[in-house]
Design an enzyme around this catalytic site. Structure first.
Site, PDB file in Angstrom:
ATOM      1  N   ASP A 406       0.846  -1.197   0.000  1.00  0.00           N
ATOM      2  CA  ASP A 406       0.000   0.000   0.000  1.00  0.00           C
ATOM      3  C   ASP A 406       0.889   1.257   0.000  1.00  0.00           C
ATOM      4  O   ASP A 406       2.099   1.165   0.167  1.00  0.00           O
ATOM      5  CB  ASP A 406      -0.891  -0.054   1.261  1.00  0.00           C
ATOM      6  CG  ASP A 406      -1.936   1.044   1.271  1.00  0.00           C
ATOM      7  OD1 ASP A 406      -2.260   1.579   0.194  1.00  0.00           O
ATOM      8  OD2 ASP A 406      -2.434   1.371   2.368  1.00  0.00           O
ATOM      9  N   GLU A 409       2.592   5.031  -4.013  1.00  0.00           N
ATOM     10  CA  GLU A 409       2.583   5.963  -5.176  1.00  0.00           C
ATOM     11  C   GLU A 409       3.928   6.681  -5.329  1.00  0.00           C
ATOM     12  O   GLU A 409       4.266   6.971  -6.478  1.00  0.00           O
ATOM     13  CB  GLU A 409       1.445   6.982  -5.006  1.00  0.00           C
ATOM     14  CG  GLU A 409       0.059   6.374  -5.087  1.00  0.00           C
ATOM     15  CD  GLU A 409      -0.285   5.473  -3.903  1.00  0.00           C
ATOM     16  OE1 GLU A 409       0.161   5.802  -2.797  1.00  0.00           O
ATOM     17  OE2 GLU A 409      -0.959   4.455  -4.108  1.00  0.00           O
ATOM     18  N   ASP A 480      -8.811   3.588  -2.219  1.00  0.00           N
ATOM     19  CA  ASP A 480      -9.797   4.056  -1.245  1.00  0.00           C
ATOM     20  C   ASP A 480     -11.076   4.570  -1.901  1.00  0.00           C
ATOM     21  O   ASP A 480     -11.328   5.775  -1.952  1.00  0.00           O
ATOM     22  CB  ASP A 480      -9.176   5.130  -0.359  1.00  0.00           C
ATOM     23  CG  ASP A 480      -8.038   4.558   0.467  1.00  0.00           C
ATOM     24  OD1 ASP A 480      -7.891   3.315   0.498  1.00  0.00           O
ATOM     25  OD2 ASP A 480      -7.292   5.344   1.057  1.00  0.00           O
TER      26      ASP A 480
END
Ligand code: GLC
Length: 755
Positions: A406, A409, A480
């Site tokens: 997770d 990015e 999300d």
């Protein structure tokens, strides 16, 4: 503008053009795939997506015709003009893709006055006019041209008239159709027009921009802030050929372990072993099949990756083994950000070896994520990937079965990393600007290699951020989302476009991650998600709980029912993955993938195919209990209502809360297993085949579901033919070492679902 073609030469598969100041290349990679390359930044491709570049000699002819140099393959004609303008034709002379010769028409700038007025009410505005990018290509757009692909972008299936950015972005606001960027950068799109279909993959990792007619209806463009002009053109008779061409270069989604297709439960905020034990217990008590429990950041010690929170989660390994005994696999989250803490071995090792990204001045770059001040492993450095791969042993040794990557990015709570933060690109020094979009890709790759080395099994990795080609290493979820009907609606086009972009093993957080789920929404979500390969209910800390039992008996029964259906259909999904590793075709497919000549499906956002044989039309509107369903050509059969539907028209279909309209195409032979509480609870001794009217052919695969033996040929391939209700069973390959004890044929009228 590159100027006049001064000279050209053929070098293997490449045609090298000299223009006054620089060279540019057209390389024929296959008779239907060409690469257009202007090395503005460097002479190599340095692709992260294409790791093995095909180098077999392709037959093509080069000639001069009028003012163009033409390159003819068996399937394409590429015409190259001065200024490196390129037009690409089908072999029969039909123009497929032409460079736009005019100047771009940008929007006029806003006046100072308008800007001031807008800002006064708090609007976020820029003077706005579009930008000429350092690297860009502008292509003629037809009146009827549609655009698909582009990974996880928000909005509807067809991206025409919208603009997008490729810059992996963690934005916790509700994702709406005006978002230009989300977590993933897959600069690959397919355009469908009256004259044919083609795909373009713009292999550039810098911040890139795509505008599909929003700026002007005469052209579309793609451009980037830096790097090379490096793109691949894929042609094909049909859309499926284009997807196969793209995955031929960037890799296909590999066959996963069988259990990974089971149902999975997760939540951020399961803050102790006791809570996890309780969740596991309830699944078994309520007889809702479930294979996997995810541990979110709560299991770590102060959010330090590769540590264990003993206070709340007990001795490392204990909980995992306990739930394993009840048939649950465990997946643990791992973020990239490493806590700044002198007493923490992962931090110390990274510092000692220079494994973290640095400022241009040479200091370790610090930002913040969950653990507070944190540093970023430099995953573009092969040594860092090897180190990180080794770290997976910590989890594997504890009995963890999969790793969830997770925040890659990478996310950063103190503002975005500056463009000049120093990262590594394999053997070269690079920058955040160049490596941002491949950060998640490289992290997932390291994780994949680590799990593979530690376990010898097909690694189960889930990522939030990725780049083109990441499908080789990881599955992905859409990040999300929120418990909103609009997000349920978006799940279909989003997952379908990810599939067209090579990512087959994908899913959304069932029930929605943020905001509060409602009983009805959870029912409709499970009904849709039953076919999304990644089948996980996940929610955010602070939102109301949304496990299947949280909303009372009716909702629990509906969840159980559809989860059972999933377990019945596991062999069908597994077969699709088996085939997909060869063809690159995804599990979840927009109808346009197989019926591209049918205008009704070009913008069909609320139905999808599962493989070629099943059509799902979930209810995605609050309160609806019936819906219109479009059937493409052929005869279709309702799985549950056992009715017959003719293609080429719409039907109003009943869909009360406990139903999802699902249909099988004529000729379908659907493989079904008995429902178990988890994969492998008992051996799969019996294969049922539900046979639908029509002529059918189906290949079913069986193997150990775990390791890579299938790649050495250790699997069974059964071949079934049906004609007039009669089924013949053959065996194309018999190398697994086991076979079913029984293969039972079931007439479609008699099929028993949800049981
Ligand atoms: C991010 C993830 C989410 C996770 C949370 C806490 O928001 O997208 O899935 O639960 O971080 O780790």
């Amino acid at each position: 503008m590159l100027g006049e073609i001064r000279d050209y030469q053929v070098d293997g598969n490449k045609v090298c053009f000299s223009f006054g100041e620089r060279e540019a290349f057209v390389e024929v990679l296959r008779e239907d795939i060409v690469n257009i390359f202007v090395p503005y930044e460097c002479n190599e491709h340095r692709s992260k997506a294409i790791e093995v570049r095909p180098d077999e000699k392709v037959v093509f002819e080069v000639a001069e015709a009028g003012d163009a140099v033409t390159i003819c393959t068996e399937k394409l004609i590429v015409k190259v003009y001065n200024d490196f303008y390129i037009d690409i034709y089908k072999k029969d002379g039909t123009l497929l893709c032409a460079d736009y010769r005019g100047a771009r028409r940008m929007r006029p700038l806003l006046s100072e006055k308008s800007l001031a007025v807008l800002k006064a009410e708090g609007h976020e505005v820029s003077a706005g006019s579009g930008t000429e990018y350092k690297v860009q290509a502008v292509k003629v757009m037809d009146a009827n041209e549609k655009f698909y692909g582009l990974g996880d972008k928000t909005g509807f299936l067809n991206k025409r008239d919208y603009e997008f950015e490729n810059w992996n972005t963690d934005n916790p606001q509700a994702h709406t159709e005006d978002f230009r960027a989300l977590y993933k950068s897959i600069p690959f799109f397919i355009t469908l027009k009256d004259t044919g279909v083609y795909g373009i993959f713009f292999d550039n990792t810098y911040h890139s921009y795509m505008n599909f007619g929003k700026e002007c209806r005469d052209y579309y463009y793609f451009g980037a802030e830096n790097g090379n002009l490096d793109y691949y053109f894929f042609s094909g008779e049909k859309m499926a050929d284009v997807v196969s061409g793209y995955t031929y270069l960037t890799g296909t989604t590999p066959l996963p372990q069988f259990w990974t297709l089971g149902y999975q439960q997760s939540r951020w905020g399961y803050d102790s072993a006791a809570v996890i034990r309780d969740v596991a217990k309830k699944y078994r008590e309520y007889e809702i099949p479930c294979d996997t429990i995810h541990l979110d950041i709560d299991y770590m010690e102060g959010y330090r990756v590769f540590t264990w929170n003993e206070k709340d989660y007990g001795k490392p390994g204990k909980l995992i083994n306990e739930i394993k005994d009840a048939g649950f696999k465990t997946v643990c989250i791992i973020d990239p950000g490493v806590k700044v803490d002198e007493n923490y071995d992962v931090y110390r090792e990274g510092i000692e070896n220079g494994y973290f990204a640095k400022t241009p001045e040479g200091d370790v770059y610090v930002n913040a994520v969950w653990p507070g001040d944190a540093v970023y492993p430099d995953f573009g450095n092969p040594k860092v990937r090897t180190w990180w791969a080794g770290k997976q042993n910590y989890l594997m040794d504890m009995g963890v079965d999969g790793v969830w990557n997770d925040m890659n990015e990478p996310a950063s709570f103190h503002g975005e990393l500056p463009a000049d933060v120093v990262f590594t690109d394999e053997d070269l020094q690079s920058t955040h600007a160049a490596m941002h979009n491949v950060y998640g890709h490289n992290m997932a790759k390291a994780t994949y290699e680590g799990i593979k080395a530690a376990s010898g099994k097909r690694p189960f990795v889930i990522t939030r951020a990725c780049y083109a080609g990441s499908q080789k290493y990881t599955t992905a979820w859409t990040g999300d989302n929120q418990s909103l009907w609009s997000h349920l609606q978006m799940a279909i086009p989003q997952l379908c476009n990810l599939g067209l972009s090579g990512m087959s093993f994908v899913g959304t957080d069932i029930g929605g991650f943020g905001a509060d789920c409602t009983p009805e929404l959870l029912c409709r979500w499970i009904e849709l998600a039953v076919f999304s390969p990644l089948f996980r209910n996940h929610s955010s800390n602070g939102c109301i709980y949304q496990e299947p039992w949280q909303f009372g008996k009716e909702v629990m029964d509906i969840n159980r029912k559809f989860i059972k259906l999933r377990y019945q259909l596991l062999p069908y999904l597994y077969d699709l993955f088996f085939e997909g590793e060869k063809t690159g075709l995804p599990v979840m497919r927009p109808l346009v993938l197989h019926y591209e000549k049918d205008p009704e499906v070009w913008n069909l956002n609320d139905e999808f195919l599962v493989g070629e044989n099943l059509l799902a039309a979930p209810v995605v509107m609050q309160g609806a209990t019936r819906r219109m369903v479009y059937f493409p050509v052929g005869t279709w059969y309702g799985l549950f209502d056992k009715k017959e539907y003719q293609g080429g028209r719409y039907y109003m279909v009943e869909a009360p809360l406990d139903t999802c309209p699902i249909f099988a195409k004529e000729g379908t032979i659907l493989p079904v297993y008995e429902v178990m509480q988890y994969v492998g609870e008992r051996p799969y001794d019996v294969l049922k085949l539900v046979v639908y009217p029509g002529e059918g052919h189906y290949v079913h695969y069986q193997d150990n579901g775990t390791d890579f033996a299938y790649r050495e040929g250790y699997y069974n391939a059964y071949e079934f033919e049906s004609r007039d209700g009669k089924l013949t069973i053959g065996m194309r390959k018999d190398a697994y070492g086991k076979t079913y004890k029984e293969i039972e044929t079931v007439d479609w009228h008699d099929a028993k679902w949800f049981a």
